[in-house]
Design an enzyme around this catalytic site. Structure first.
Site, PDB file in Angstrom:
ATOM      1  N   MET A  40      10.514  -6.850   4.397  1.00 23.29           N
ATOM      2  CA  MET A  40      10.658  -7.480   5.706  1.00 23.29           C
ATOM      3  C   MET A  40      11.934  -8.310   5.838  1.00 23.29           C
ATOM      4  O   MET A  40      11.957  -9.300   6.563  1.00 23.29           O
ATOM      5  CB  MET A  40       9.423  -8.345   6.003  1.00 23.29           C
ATOM      6  N   ARG A  41      12.993  -7.915   5.174  1.00 25.70           N
ATOM      7  CA  ARG A  41      14.291  -8.555   5.370  1.00 25.70           C
ATOM      8  C   ARG A  41      15.260  -7.503   5.902  1.00 25.70           C
ATOM      9  O   ARG A  41      15.289  -6.366   5.396  1.00 25.70           O
ATOM     10  CB  ARG A  41      14.877  -9.102   4.047  1.00 25.70           C
ATOM     11  N   HIS A  96       8.746   3.547   8.903  1.00 32.59           N
ATOM     12  CA  HIS A  96       8.610   2.724  10.112  1.00 32.59           C
ATOM     13  C   HIS A  96       7.419   3.226  10.926  1.00 32.59           C
ATOM     14  O   HIS A  96       7.314   4.426  11.188  1.00 32.59           O
ATOM     15  CB  HIS A  96       9.898   2.789  10.946  1.00 32.59           C
ATOM     16  N   LEU A 109      18.720  -5.868   6.034  1.00 33.55           N
ATOM     17  CA  LEU A 109      19.835  -5.787   5.089  1.00 33.55           C
ATOM     18  C   LEU A 109      21.144  -5.620   5.850  1.00 33.55           C
ATOM     19  O   LEU A 109      21.199  -4.911   6.860  1.00 33.55           O
ATOM     20  CB  LEU A 109      19.605  -4.612   4.132  1.00 33.55           C
ATOM     21  N   ASP A 166      16.309   0.603  11.982  1.00 35.03           N
ATOM     22  CA  ASP A 166      15.354   1.669  12.332  1.00 35.03           C
ATOM     23  C   ASP A 166      16.006   2.811  13.113  1.00 35.03           C
ATOM     24  O   ASP A 166      15.364   3.417  13.996  1.00 35.03           O
ATOM     25  CB  ASP A 166      14.159   1.094  13.145  1.00 35.03           C
ATOM     26  N   ASN A 215      13.453   4.250   4.492  1.00 38.95           N
ATOM     27  CA  ASN A 215      12.501   3.262   5.009  1.00 38.95           C
ATOM     28  C   ASN A 215      11.359   4.004   5.682  1.00 38.95           C
ATOM     29  O   ASN A 215      11.535   5.148   6.121  1.00 38.95           O
ATOM     30  CB  ASN A 215      13.211   2.374   6.042  1.00 38.95           C
ATOM     31  N   SER A 271       0.827  -1.218   0.000  1.00 41.92           N
ATOM     32  CA  SER A 271       0.000   0.000   0.000  1.00 41.92           C
ATOM     33  C   SER A 271       0.858   1.264   0.000  1.00 41.92           C
ATOM     34  O   SER A 271       0.471   2.275  -0.604  1.00 41.92           O
ATOM     35  CB  SER A 271      -0.987  -0.006   1.175  1.00 41.92           C
ATOM     36  N   ASP A 309      22.289   0.203  11.489  1.00 44.37           N
ATOM     37  CA  ASP A 309      21.511  -0.115  12.696  1.00 44.37           C
ATOM     38  C   ASP A 309      20.018  -0.035  12.384  1.00 44.37           C
ATOM     39  O   ASP A 309      19.538   0.993  11.889  1.00 44.37           O
ATOM     40  CB  ASP A 309      21.826   0.880  13.819  1.00 44.37           C
TER      41      ASP A 309
HETATM   42  C1  GRF Z   1       3.776  -0.503   6.875  1.00 52.91           C
HETATM   43  O1  GRF Z   1       3.057  -0.356   8.047  1.00 52.91           O
HETATM   44  C2  GRF Z   1       5.177  -0.018   7.048  1.00 52.91           C
HETATM   45  O2  GRF Z   1       5.284   1.030   7.946  1.00 52.91           O
HETATM   46  C3  GRF Z   1       5.861  -1.236   7.629  1.00 52.91           C
HETATM   47  O3  GRF Z   1       5.288  -2.317   6.939  1.00 52.91           O
HETATM   48  C4  GRF Z   1       3.979  -1.960   6.504  1.00 52.91           C
HETATM   49  C5  GRF Z   1       3.944  -2.182   5.025  1.00 52.91           C
HETATM   50  O4  GRF Z   1       2.661  -2.015   4.486  1.00 52.91           O
HETATM   51  N1  GRF Z   1       7.287  -1.109   7.479  1.00 52.91           N
HETATM   52  P1  GRF Z   1       2.450  -1.956   2.917  1.00 52.91           P
HETATM   53  O5  GRF Z   1       3.020  -3.234   2.327  1.00 52.91           O
HETATM   54  O6  GRF Z   1       3.127  -0.741   2.399  1.00 52.91           O
HETATM   55  O7  GRF Z   1       0.963  -1.896   2.741  1.00 52.91           O
END
Ligand code: GRF
Length: 193
Positions: free
Chosen positions: A94-95, A113, A97, A149, A111, A17, A147
């Site tokens: 979600m990996r 967060h 790096l 986030d 990124n 999204s 590091d």
């Molecule tokens: C979001 O909440 C973002 O902040 C987190 O993972 C989620 C990803 O959502 N890192 P999407 O795939 O962009 O919908």
């Protein structure tokens, strides 16, 4: 008027999204960036279908095919060389790096967060904020450093945490702000590069 747009690679793992919010922003003639590539580590990420329907090139590097993180990242780097990129956008990628990869993109990787950094790095940010009785949650766009986030924050959006909030309802409200924050952050960066 002759000004080159920033060429973005967006890395995703799931629904995409945030990626979609950037795709929409890029449709505005005045937006200072365009998407060269969407890359996913999950072959079945829903966001890949969205990107393909938009005619955006996609690459899949499935982390399950690599026994070492370095080899996974070497394959990503190899794919990236096909594109003339200015900036990597992590959008629900979600990996984690390695420093070696991150340091190849100094101030060229960002990124999003979903917490008010420096609070609640890592996962389950909304539930942790609720459990601690926080009055506010939110999101940040930040530069990626080795590091997790912890890189410099480019911008932050805040939302109130309501008495009956669950992690799901808070996440929905923060996500609305994420979709505003990411295009804004790219506009800020475009002025600095
Ligand atoms: C979001 O909440 C973002 O902040 C987190 O993972 C989620 C990803 O959502 N890192 P999407 O795939 O962009 O919908």
């Amino acid at each position: 008027m002759g000004v080159d747009k920033l060429k973005l690679a967006i890395f995703i793992s799931g629904r995409g999204s945030n990626m979609l919010s950037i795709i929409k922003a890029c449709k505005s003639a005045n937006f200072p960036a365009e998407i060269a590539l969407v890359l996913s580590n999950h072959p079945d990420a829903k966001g890949l279908i969205i990107a393909q329907n938009e005619g955006i090139p996609t690459e899949v590097v499935d982390h399950k095919g690599y026994d070492r993180r370095e080899n996974f990242e070497a394959e990503i780097s190899s794919r990236l060389t096909k594109y003339d990129l200015d900036l990597i956008i992590l959008a629900g990628f979600m990996r984690i790096l390695t420093a070696n990869f991150v340091e190849q993109w100094p101030r060229r990787m960002i990124n999003i967060h979903p917490s008010l950094l420096p609070d609640y790095k890592g996962l389950n940010t909304h539930q942790r904020a609720i459990n601690d009785g926080k009055a506010e949650g939110g999101c940040n766009v930040h530069y990626v450093t080795p590091d997790l986030d912890s890189g410099p924050v480019i911008l932050q959006k805040r939302v109130s945490i309501l008495p009956d909030d669950t992690a799901a309802t808070l996440s929905d409200r923060v996500l609305e702000q994420e979709h505003i924050a990411y295009p804004e952050a790219i506009e800020i960066i475009a002025k600095t590069l």
